[in-house]
Design an enzyme around this catalytic site. Structure first.
Site, mmCIF file in Angstrom:
data_model
loop_
_atom_site.group_PDB
_atom_site.id
_atom_site.type_symbol
_atom_site.label_atom_id
_atom_site.label_comp_id
_atom_site.label_asym_id
_atom_site.label_seq_id
_atom_site.Cartn_x
_atom_site.Cartn_y
_atom_site.Cartn_z
ATOM 1 N N HIS A 122 93.348 49.310 33.307
ATOM 2 C CA HIS A 122 92.938 48.276 32.354
ATOM 3 C C HIS A 122 93.669 48.449 31.030
ATOM 4 O O HIS A 122 94.290 49.478 30.775
ATOM 5 C CB HIS A 122 91.416 48.299 32.129
ATOM 6 C CG HIS A 122 90.862 49.649 31.788
ATOM 7 N ND1 HIS A 122 90.174 50.428 32.693
ATOM 8 C CD2 HIS A 122 90.894 50.376 30.647
ATOM 9 C CE1 HIS A 122 89.798 51.560 32.122
ATOM 10 N NE2 HIS A 122 90.233 51.553 30.883
ATOM 11 N N GLU A 256 98.729 33.843 27.948
ATOM 12 C CA GLU A 256 99.751 32.981 28.533
ATOM 13 C C GLU A 256 99.198 32.545 29.890
ATOM 14 O O GLU A 256 98.835 33.390 30.707
ATOM 15 C CB GLU A 256 101.055 33.752 28.711
ATOM 16 C CG GLU A 256 102.142 32.976 29.437
ATOM 17 C CD GLU A 256 103.330 33.854 29.794
ATOM 18 O OE1 GLU A 256 104.281 33.895 29.006
ATOM 19 O OE2 GLU A 256 103.276 34.504 30.863
#
Length: 420
Positions: A122, A256
């Site tokens: 992560h 994005e």
């Protein structure tokens, strides 16, 4: 001062140069472009005399090789290559693309420890309002809250979000300090990249919906035309059309968003760097390989980026990735404190830390147990100062799965002790 015939093909010439891994230095006072062959120098000998792209300015030729700039003052006596006064025939120049040698051999000090077995877990992001950020990620982006926990030692609380189980999918750890305070955004962290199917995508970039949950659409969905990759090697005429947009969540968390269907929609974390080659070397030593490397001058719309996407899997879709972004002429970046770390699982933290330290990277945290959690970790900074935390794989599985913790404890109790 660029001659008209050369100015007409300047972008094409620049792309050929970038296809060989150059560092962009601009065109000021550089009034003619010529392909050049490295003929003789200590650097050329060590680099197996690869073809490079040269810029001639007066009697000097600047050639580029993997981010390094070298000057050969009297290579061609001030004459254009191919001219009879140059001493190098254009007919003897090899095809540019056939000489590129960027293959990653995967050798990571195998005598000590196999870093390729590591996994990207992560990325940690510091937020000013964790509840609003969770609501945006779940209601707008479709993520799930996988777990939450308090971190007494850091006086903070955190939540893990993603599209699938931790350890199998790349996730985001949101971190919120209880005492609050201003988050230094910096300019280096460039957010996360998502790949979502069309229906979900339409909802994500819906301006009113994003606004309702504390976000905003920075760039609506539109077609982007991508030019060729250097890795994998694609023809210079290659073009690919994708749909892409950009959306901000609370705490200026940028996403994005791309149209597509992949196993893990949370594709990668995006980081700006100062020296792309140094960053690539670091993440290769960590065990990653390059999945994609490309210049963006032939994109539509185009920009002056050189990017590398790296991960632990055989392909981009096998695991989460890190996207390293170099903007030409970048001299420094401001990391800020909103992006706190990347966490990587490894089977042996001590061995992995030793590999990184032997490679010349300083440990900022030696192998030890996390207070209040019990997971063994170590930490090292990459060349730009981003922190990478090495996490014991077994401890991490026990941390996210109580049954694994019980099995490990039971196994330890059954292990026969040495007679006293």
């Amino acid at each position: 001062g660029i001659p008209k015939p050369m100015a007409a093909s300047m972008r094409t010439a620049a792309v050929f140069a970038l296809a060989l891994g150059v560092t962009w230095v601009g065109t000021r006072n550089l009034h003619q472009w010529y392909p050049s062959k490295i003929l003789s120098s200590g650097v050329a000998a060590r680099s197996r005399a690869r073809t490079s792209f040269g810029l001639r300015n007066g009697g000097k030729v600047l050639f580029f090789r993997r981010g390094h700039i070298h000057s050969l003052p009297s290579l061609n006596n001030g004459a254009p290559l191919g001219h009879k006064g140059c001493g190098v025939s254009r007919r003897r120049l090899p095809r540019l693309r056939s000489t590129i040698d960027w293959d990653f051999d995967g050798e990571i000090d195998s005598n000590k420890y196999n870093m390729k077995a590591n996994n990207l877990l992560h990325s940690v992001f510091l937020v000013s309002d964790i509840e609003k950020t969770i609501e945006f990620c779940t209601q707008v982006l479709g993520m799930k809250v996988l777990r939450s926990r308090d971190l007494p030692a850091q006086k903070a609380t955190s939540s893990f979000l993603g599209y699938g189980p931790e350890g199998q999918y790349f996730t985001i750890q949101l971190l919120s300090k209880k005492e609050g305070g201003v988050v230094d955004l910096g300019d280096a962290f460039s957010g996360f990249s998502l790949t979502l199917p069309h229906k979900t995508l339409t909802e994500v970039v819906h301006i009113d919906k994003a606004k309702a949950y504390g976000g905003k659409v920075a760039d609506p969905m539109k077609n982007w035309i991508l030019g060729p990759n250097m890795i994998p090697d694609e023809d210079v005429d290659f073009r690919k059309t994708i749909q892409r947009g950009y959306v901000y969540g609370p705490s200026q968390l940028l996403f994005e968003v791309n149209n597509g269907t992949v196993r893990d929609p949370l594709s990668r974390v995006r980081l700006r760097v100062v020296d792309l080659e140094k960053s690539i070397e670091f993440y290769e030593k960590l065990g990653m390989k390059i999945h994609q490397k490309r210049a963006h001058l032939l994109d539509e719309p185009y920009d002056t980026r050189l990017t590398a996407i790296m991960g632990f899997g055989n392909t981009e879709e096998d695991s989460g990735c890190v996207e390293l972004i170099y903007f030409y002429n970048t001299q420094e970046i401001d990391i800020g404190d909103k992006h706190r770390q990347i966490s990587v699982s490894t089977q042996n933290v001590t061995a992995a830390a030793e590999v990184m330290e032997d490679a010349g990277y300083s440990l900022i945290k030696r192998p030890s147990k996390l207070d209040g959690v019990g997971t063994e970790v170590a930490a090292v900074k990459d060349p730009d100062g981003y922190m990478v935390v090495l996490v014991n794989e077994g401890d991490f599985k026990a941390e996210i799965d109580p049954k694994t913790a019980e099995d490990r404890e039971s196994s330890a109790q059954k292990t026969p002790k040495d007679p006293e």
